[in-house]
Write an enzyme that holds these catalytic residues in place. Structure first.
Site, short mmCIF file in Angstrom:
data_model
loop_
_atom_site.label_atom_id
_atom_site.label_comp_id
_atom_site.label_asym_id
_atom_site.label_seq_id
_atom_site.Cartn_x
_atom_site.Cartn_y
_atom_site.Cartn_z
N ASP A 142 -4.48 2.52 52.39
CA ASP A 142 -3.60 1.20 53.89
C ASP A 142 -3.53 1.77 54.77
O ASP A 142 -2.76 0.83 55.42
CB ASP A 142 -2.05 0.63 53.18
CG ASP A 142 -2.65 0.59 51.69
OD1 ASP A 142 -3.64 -0.21 51.11
OD2 ASP A 142 -1.62 1.21 51.39
N LYS A 158 -8.72 0.87 57.41
CA LYS A 158 -10.02 0.99 57.21
C LYS A 158 -10.97 -0.18 57.53
O LYS A 158 -11.86 0.01 58.46
CB LYS A 158 -9.93 1.42 56.09
CG LYS A 158 -9.98 3.08 56.06
CD LYS A 158 -10.46 3.78 54.29
CE LYS A 158 -9.35 3.46 52.73
NZ LYS A 158 -8.06 3.18 53.03
N HIS A 217 -8.94 -4.79 51.70
CA HIS A 217 -9.36 -4.36 53.22
C HIS A 217 -8.98 -5.64 54.11
O HIS A 217 -9.92 -6.63 53.79
CB HIS A 217 -10.71 -3.84 53.17
CG HIS A 217 -10.78 -2.76 53.10
ND1 HIS A 217 -12.36 -1.52 52.85
CD2 HIS A 217 -9.76 -1.29 52.58
CE1 HIS A 217 -11.81 -0.80 52.15
NE2 HIS A 217 -10.43 -0.18 51.70
N GLN A 219 -9.04 3.42 49.33
CA GLN A 219 -7.44 3.70 49.25
C GLN A 219 -8.14 5.41 50.00
O GLN A 219 -8.53 5.39 51.35
CB GLN A 219 -7.55 4.78 47.64
CG GLN A 219 -7.81 3.86 46.27
CD GLN A 219 -9.04 3.19 46.04
OE1 GLN A 219 -10.35 3.52 45.53
NE2 GLN A 219 -8.63 1.64 45.53
#
Ligand code: IMP
Length: 429
Positions: free
Chosen positions: A13, A16, A41, A225
């Site tokens: 988080d 990305k 995302h 992740q």
């Protein structure tokens, strides 16, 4: 030609999705190489917010988007995502590819994920409940079903019957559940529908990706992740079940390490974590609550509140090493706008009283050693000119960069694409 891996340097988080979206206009393809729909995302698409769980976020800009062999795929969720994109007038038809070697997340994986968490009680991992761990277990145990298996209906049907038998036994004997067993016939009919929808996208993705590289194309490998959720290098057992590090991009997409030109580490200006597990800099006071509310820290996949804390430079320095990070993107700096002072963890006091600047084998029972810096106490949301950033923010960025050992290439001052500053271009696409 550039092959850039984008990885999270904390517990996920970090932002990305936004960075991949930012770089996508110069990319010819975006590849996901691990994880499944446990990821979320978030990308601002115009004024609309869109969260991709499986399909690489590059699809929003009609860029070739590839699910590599290392990803685990829940076909029902994938089809839902494709349909969701269609509703936004984004057709995946010409741009989307799925590896025939990627493993399927089956209904028992989801069921067992939830049942195991229930059994673990207060030792639960806090998984997303998407069946990710059990799907990777079957892959490693050499008894999983791959996307390519769907193309051979007869063999798939036989395999399904065998596996369903075994999974029902587990349900009956390990979990004492007799009334909700899996039915091979019903599942086959369901999967026949999925096969028809997914068939056009299935191909040999290692060939596709290596061909793109041979033709000097720019490729982004989009990690899911974060580094400390990695199955080998994370805070085990409170981790996910795949290799989230940059090295995973090679095995999870079928390219050699020599193909990678850069590794961009995504760093949140503070730290967050969803689910259980040690978190040395976690805050339980008003500052933690301020980070949570200003940063809108709710999980993109499960909606769970994210745990929040100060920036942990020990963790990120380690992430720089184990990923081979060549530069960092620092995200969500504007979330700190209201803080009078900001703390950075530069070491840990270990249970034996010793101070260490390195990561110990366990992060349980360590106390962070902090360095304090003045806050900037002014609104920075949306600033796009480095020179206009408050001096205290520049000092904070420079200190982070110095401690973690990587230069800053991107600064994010808000959720939108345009709330970004490129500090240094030469390393990126
Ligand atoms: P799993 O990946 O669902 O098995 O969950 C294992 C751990 O990884 C849990 O602590 C989850 O909260 C965490 N996790 C999985 N995916 C993400 C993500 O995309 N962001 C943040 N945490 C995640």
């Amino acid at each position: 030609m550039a092959c850039i891996v984008v990885v999270g340097t904390q517990w996920g988080d970090e932002g990305k999705g936004k960075v991949v979206d930012l770089l996508t206009n110069k990319a010819d393809a975006v590849v996901r190489y691990q994880g499944g729909n446990n990821a979320g995302h978030t990308v601002m698409f115009g004024d609309k917010k869109f969260i991709t769980h499986l399909i690489p976020s590059g699809i929003l800009q009609k860029t070739t988007s590839i699910l590599g062999n290392g990803v685990v795929i829940d076909p029902e969720e994938l089809i839902n995502e494709i349909n969701g994109l269609k509703e936004m007038n984004i057709s995946v038809d010409k741009y989307f590819y799925i590896s025939d070697q990627a493993h399927l997340v089956m209904p028992w994986h989801k069921k067992f994920d939830l049942l195991r968490e229930e059994q673990k009680g207060n030792k639960k991992i806090g998984t997303t409940g998407r069946g990710i761990g059990p799907a990777y277990e079957d892959k490693i145990r050499r008894s999983g079903i791959r996307i390519g298996d769907l193309l051979h209906k007869g063999d798939f049907k036989n395999k399904l019957e065998e596996i369903v038998d075994e999974k029902n036994q587990i349900l009956n004997f390990s979990f004492k559940i007799n009334d909700e067993t899996f039915n091979a016939e019903k599942l086959f009919l369901e999967f026949e529908k999925y096969i028809e929808k997914l068939k056009p996208f299935i191909c040999n993705t290692p060939d596709l990706i290596n061909n793109l590289i041979d033709n000097n194309k720019n490729i982004i490998f989009e990690g899911a992740q974060g580094s400390f959720l990695d199955i080998d290098h994370g805070t085990y057992p409170y981790v996910t079940s795949s290799n989230t590090l940059s090295g995973g991009a090679c095995t999870g997409s079928g390219i050699g390490p020599t193909r990678i030109t850069d590794v961009l580490g995504i760093v949140k200006a503070y730290t967050t974590r969803v689910g259980s597990g040690p978190f040395p800099t976690e805050l339980f006071d008003k500052y933690g609550m301020l980070l949570q509310s200003e940063g809108n820290e709710f999980g993109a996949t499960t909606g769970r509140t994210r745990r929040c804390g100060w920036f942990d430079a020990v963790l990120v320095r380690n992430a720089v090493l184990i990923n081979g990070i060549t530069s960092i993107a620092v995200m969500k700096l504007d979330v700190l706008d209201k803080f009078k002072y900001i703390k950075i963890a530069i070491g840990y006091k270990l249970p034996n009283g010793k101070i260490s600047g390195n990561i110990p084998s366990s992060l349980e029972n360590v106390t962070p050693v902090y360095e304090e810096m003045p806050g900037w106490n002014c609104k920075t949301l949306g600033i796009t000119d480095y020179e206009k950033l408050p001096l205290e923010m520049i000092a904070y960025l420079e200190r982070i960069s110095e401690i973690v050992g990587a230069s800053v290439s991107i600064i994010s001052t808000g959720p939108k694409r345009e709330n970004s500053i490129f500090v240094k271009h030469e390393n990126l696409l």
